[in-house]
Design an enzyme around this catalytic site. Structure first.
Site, PDB file in Angstrom:
ATOM      1  N   GLU A 198      64.610 -27.076  39.511  1.00  0.00           N
ATOM      2  CA  GLU A 198      64.156 -26.540  38.437  1.00  0.00           C
ATOM      3  C   GLU A 198      64.438 -27.312  37.111  1.00  0.00           C
ATOM      4  O   GLU A 198      65.361 -28.198  37.205  1.00  0.00           O
ATOM      5  CB  GLU A 198      65.001 -25.228  38.047  1.00  0.00           C
ATOM      6  CG  GLU A 198      64.380 -24.238  37.308  1.00  0.00           C
ATOM      7  CD  GLU A 198      64.462 -22.616  37.907  1.00  0.00           C
ATOM      8  OE1 GLU A 198      65.413 -22.128  37.541  1.00  0.00           O
ATOM      9  OE2 GLU A 198      63.471 -22.180  38.466  1.00  0.00           O
ATOM     10  N   LYS A 240      59.069 -10.349  37.858  1.00  0.00           N
ATOM     11  CA  LYS A 240      59.915  -9.279  38.023  1.00  0.00           C
ATOM     12  C   LYS A 240      61.186  -9.437  37.770  1.00  0.00           C
ATOM     13  O   LYS A 240      62.025 -10.219  38.270  1.00  0.00           O
ATOM     14  CB  LYS A 240      59.881  -9.055  39.795  1.00  0.00           C
ATOM     15  CG  LYS A 240      59.867  -7.543  40.209  1.00  0.00           C
ATOM     16  CD  LYS A 240      61.340  -6.499  39.679  1.00  0.00           C
ATOM     17  CE  LYS A 240      62.205  -6.986  40.751  1.00  0.00           C
ATOM     18  NZ  LYS A 240      63.559  -6.602  40.260  1.00  0.00           N
ATOM     19  N   PRO A 241      61.682  -8.830  36.381  1.00  0.00           N
ATOM     20  CA  PRO A 241      63.032  -9.130  36.005  1.00  0.00           C
ATOM     21  C   PRO A 241      63.979  -8.357  37.125  1.00  0.00           C
ATOM     22  O   PRO A 241      63.661  -7.087  37.687  1.00  0.00           O
ATOM     23  CB  PRO A 241      63.052  -8.366  34.649  1.00  0.00           C
ATOM     24  CG  PRO A 241      61.391  -8.135  34.311  1.00  0.00           C
ATOM     25  CD  PRO A 241      60.615  -8.028  35.710  1.00  0.00           C
ATOM     26  N   SER A 242      65.219  -8.346  36.745  1.00  0.00           N
ATOM     27  CA  SER A 242      66.312  -7.325  37.111  1.00  0.00           C
ATOM     28  C   SER A 242      66.357  -6.192  36.467  1.00  0.00           C
ATOM     29  O   SER A 242      66.655  -6.120  35.343  1.00  0.00           O
ATOM     30  CB  SER A 242      67.740  -8.339  37.249  1.00  0.00           C
ATOM     31  OG  SER A 242      68.840  -7.387  37.587  1.00  0.00           O
ATOM     32  N   PRO A 301      67.252 -12.805  38.095  1.00  0.00           N
ATOM     33  CA  PRO A 301      68.427 -11.982  37.977  1.00  0.00           C
ATOM     34  C   PRO A 301      68.785 -11.623  36.512  1.00  0.00           C
ATOM     35  O   PRO A 301      68.066 -11.959  35.423  1.00  0.00           O
ATOM     36  CB  PRO A 301      69.618 -12.992  38.708  1.00  0.00           C
ATOM     37  CG  PRO A 301      69.117 -14.369  38.364  1.00  0.00           C
ATOM     38  CD  PRO A 301      67.663 -14.347  37.932  1.00  0.00           C
ATOM     39  N   TRP A 302      70.010 -11.141  36.493  1.00  0.00           N
ATOM     40  CA  TRP A 302      70.539 -10.602  35.110  1.00  0.00           C
ATOM     41  C   TRP A 302      71.416 -11.366  34.507  1.00  0.00           C
ATOM     42  O   TRP A 302      71.731 -11.179  33.265  1.00  0.00           O
ATOM     43  CB  TRP A 302      70.986  -9.259  35.311  1.00  0.00           C
ATOM     44  CG  TRP A 302      72.047  -9.217  36.681  1.00  0.00           C
ATOM     45  CD1 TRP A 302      71.700  -8.749  37.776  1.00  0.00           C
ATOM     46  CD2 TRP A 302      73.516  -9.699  36.408  1.00  0.00           C
ATOM     47  NE1 TRP A 302      73.186  -9.040  38.506  1.00  0.00           N
ATOM     48  CE2 TRP A 302      73.939  -9.689  38.141  1.00  0.00           C
ATOM     49  CE3 TRP A 302      74.301 -10.230  35.478  1.00  0.00           C
ATOM     50  CZ2 TRP A 302      75.403 -10.064  38.238  1.00  0.00           C
ATOM     51  CZ3 TRP A 302      75.775 -10.664  35.788  1.00  0.00           C
ATOM     52  CH2 TRP A 302      76.193 -10.466  37.056  1.00  0.00           C
ATOM     53  N   ASN A 303      71.917 -12.519  35.062  1.00  0.00           N
ATOM     54  CA  ASN A 303      73.079 -13.237  34.435  1.00  0.00           C
ATOM     55  C   ASN A 303      72.986 -14.098  33.157  1.00  0.00           C
ATOM     56  O   ASN A 303      73.748 -13.815  32.386  1.00  0.00           O
ATOM     57  CB  ASN A 303      74.011 -13.650  35.418  1.00  0.00           C
ATOM     58  CG  ASN A 303      73.262 -14.966  36.165  1.00  0.00           C
ATOM     59  OD1 ASN A 303      72.109 -14.739  36.608  1.00  0.00           O
ATOM     60  ND2 ASN A 303      73.910 -15.997  36.180  1.00  0.00           N
ATOM     61  N   GLU A 335      66.552 -20.702  43.602  1.00  0.00           N
ATOM     62  CA  GLU A 335      67.914 -20.971  43.095  1.00  0.00           C
ATOM     63  C   GLU A 335      68.824 -19.940  43.415  1.00  0.00           C
ATOM     64  O   GLU A 335      68.752 -18.851  42.823  1.00  0.00           O
ATOM     65  CB  GLU A 335      67.546 -21.244  41.562  1.00  0.00           C
ATOM     66  CG  GLU A 335      66.877 -22.170  40.982  1.00  0.00           C
ATOM     67  CD  GLU A 335      67.239 -23.356  41.399  1.00  0.00           C
ATOM     68  OE1 GLU A 335      68.504 -23.893  41.300  1.00  0.00           O
ATOM     69  OE2 GLU A 335      66.381 -24.551  41.496  1.00  0.00           O
ATOM     70  N   CYS A 367      75.908 -19.087  37.910  1.00  0.00           N
ATOM     71  CA  CYS A 367      75.757 -19.767  39.226  1.00  0.00           C
ATOM     72  C   CYS A 367      76.476 -20.813  39.264  1.00  0.00           C
ATOM     73  O   CYS A 367      77.228 -21.302  40.431  1.00  0.00           O
ATOM     74  CB  CYS A 367      74.190 -19.743  39.523  1.00  0.00           C
ATOM     75  SG  CYS A 367      73.501 -20.677  38.329  1.00  0.00           S
ATOM     76  N   THR A 398      69.282 -11.695  49.295  1.00  0.00           N
ATOM     77  CA  THR A 398      68.162 -11.334  48.873  1.00  0.00           C
ATOM     78  C   THR A 398      66.992 -12.633  49.263  1.00  0.00           C
ATOM     79  O   THR A 398      65.870 -12.210  49.617  1.00  0.00           O
ATOM     80  CB  THR A 398      67.965 -11.195  47.323  1.00  0.00           C
ATOM     81  OG1 THR A 398      69.063 -10.101  47.073  1.00  0.00           O
ATOM     82  CG2 THR A 398      66.701 -10.644  46.850  1.00  0.00           C
TER      83      THR A 398
END
Ligand code: NAD
Length: 499
Positions: free
Chosen positions: A473, A185-187, A160-162, A258, A292, A240
């Protein structure tokens, strides 16, 4: 705006192609990345991928996987140290770039980069032991079973992007250390820094061991569904994840997830309220709440609720909201239009319910805000456990406070959710806190803090229960997600009579 002008206006946009088989390939189409602090500013662009790009990236990974799996752990550790050194060397520039694409204030991104390099260094502590086969004698002399840990081959990592860099490193480092080749695969909401981190790794590792395909959800889906992908590692939202799991059923590919959280902070009646308020505010509004495992809801004894709300408001008033590169800002904008709309909607519906929604903090240069995804932080002082703002993961700068009558009730409310990522208990008594912690359904519980914890570092696994995740993780346990056993049983032929 003079505090930021000099830092960003002269920077040329970064344009990045797909990274496939050690080469950077230009794209026919691009995804523009705009600065969430000032939408008029183009930060850069990445290639907008296709299914053909995914095929090419997976082919490159397949071609590289076998030779990479045959390298020694010691060799991988040496290469990883070089990757970490290079990340450290570029950290200042990367921090500025990522603050401009992601919206988190620069000092936070700068610290994220320390963790990003460390993720590659930390595997040295356990890799050799982890990959050493264990031998069991079995029967007559000379017979044995050797249990190996082998990589899967090609791993798909979707992020994700956060907190894009550390979340990427937390996948890349263990997946590669285990001996897998990766397609990442990036956001599209923060692809530049992630692609550059992968490019650093790719420049040091053999061609095809790290590949990047940028693009949106369709590109992610094409990658997840590829028959040569043997393991899927995903960090992002639950919706997703459900798509991915359904799709993974077709190829029976294992998933590591995650996902989101709705982390409760349970304040016991013997907590140091002032210190608790300080640390909860730090743990709830960092990255504008887009973490998160941020504190997402607070449970406080009813008799102390007013006093605690007063302390929280007092502390949260110190938050300064502005451009992510403004050194006076402690909170930047939200990352994207969808996020802003979602959190604004939650806030409006909470206000419409008649709740006491208290806006806090100071806006820096609000005249420039029409152009950015800004939202002031807020506390909901009299939230009820069944309110939408309490039940949903807000992933934004609004924090509900719920009063409770008994500890049992607080624990029941904390557990009354499909999430189970992190949680915190606040008390002067370690025994009381540990007792409450033992009754919370979450992968992580912090006593007297929340976000600032060694959990998720070199030694300690990070992950969620229930719908917050599958698997773990970071730490020596995190690498297990990227390894499978191979038990090799060696038996001898029966002795023959030579005559
Ligand atoms: P998202 O699920 O929308 O997107 C994550 C990634 O998945 C992106 O790269 C996206 O392009 C890709 N994607 C979208 N559809 C896909 C599909 N059908 N197949 C494959 N890939 C697809 O999440 P987001 O908005 O980027 O991130 C926010 C969410 O992530 C929040 O819920 C947050 O709590 C969660 N999160 C969890 C953790 C954790 O470690 N537990 C960390 C950060 C964020």
């Amino acid at each position: 705006m003079e505090h930021v002008e000099s830092m960003s206006s002269t920077i040329t946009p970064v344009r990045l192609g797909q990274l496939i088989g050690g080469r950077e390939l230009p794209a026919d189409r691009e995804i523009e990345v705009r600065n969430p602090s000032r939408r008029g500013e183009l930060v850069g662009a990445v290639a907008d991928g296709t299914a053909a790009d995914v095929d090419a990236a997976v082919d490159a990974a397949v071609a590289a996987a076998h030779a990479w799996a045959a390298t020694s752990p010691q060799h991988r550790i040496e290469l990883f140290a070089r990757i970490a050194d290079e990340i450290d060397a570029q950290a200042d520039d990367l921090a500025t770039l990522v603050a401009r694409e992601n919206g988190s204030v620069r000092p936070i991104v700068r610290r994220e980069l320390i963790g990003t390099g460390a993720a590659f260094r930390d595997v040295a502590a356990y890799l050799v032991e982890k990959l050493s086969p264990v031998e069991h004698p079995s029967g007559p002399a000379g017979e044995f079973v050797r249990v190996h840990r082998r990589p899967f081959g090609v791993v798909a990592c979707v992020v994700p992007w956060n907190a894009p860099l550390i979340l990427t490193a937390n996948k890349l480092a263990p997946a590669l250390a285990a001996g897998n080749a990766v397609v990442l695969k990036p956001s599209p909401f923060a692809p530049l820094g992630v692609t550059l981190i992968a490019r650093i790794a790719a420049s040091i590792l053999p061609p095809g061991v790290v590949n990047v395909v940028n693009g949106g959800g369709e590109v992610g889906a094409a990658l997840i569904g590829h028959r040569e992908v043997r393991k899927i590692s995903f960090t992002g939202g639950g919706e997703t994840a459900r798509h991915i799991m359904r799709q993974a059923a077709d190829t029976l590919t294992g998933v590591h997830f995650e996902l989101g959280g709705n982390d409760p902070a349970i304040v016991l009646d013997d907590a140091d309220l002032e210190a608790t308020a300080d640390r909860i505010v730090e743990s709830a509004f960092r990255r504008a709440g887009q973490v998160c495992f941020a504190v997402k809801r607070i449970y406080v004894p009813r008799s102390q609720a007013d006093e605690f709300a007063r302390l929280l408001v007092k502390r949260a008033e110190r938050i300064t909201v502005g451009d992510a590169l403004d050194e006076r800002a402690t909170m930047g904008p939200l990352n994207n239009a969808g996020q802003l709309e979602k959190v604004q909607g939650l806030r409006e519906r909470t206000t419409a319910l008649g709740r006491d929604v208290r806006e806090v903090g100071t806006a820096l240069d609000p005249d420039a805000w029409n152009d950015g995804y800004y939202l002031m932080p807020a506390l909901v002082l009299d939230a009820q456990h069944d309110d939408e703002i309490v039940r949903e993961e807000q992933f934004g700068p609004i924090l509900p406070i719920v009063a409770y009558d008994t500890e049992d009730a607080a624990i029941a409310m904390a557990n009354d959710t499909e999430y189970g990522l992190c949680s915190s208990v606040w008390s002067r008594s370690v025994d009381r806190a540990l007792d409450v912690a033992s009754r919370i359904e979450a992968g992580m519980t912090i006593v007297n803090n929340h976000l600032f914890t060694p959990v998720g570092s070199r030694e300690i696994p990070f992950g969620g229960w229930k719908q917050s995740g599958i698997g773990w993780e970071a730490s020596p346990y995190g690498i297990d997600e990227y390894l499978q056993f191979q038990s090799v049983d060696v038996q001898s032929f029966p002795e023959r009579d030579a005559s």
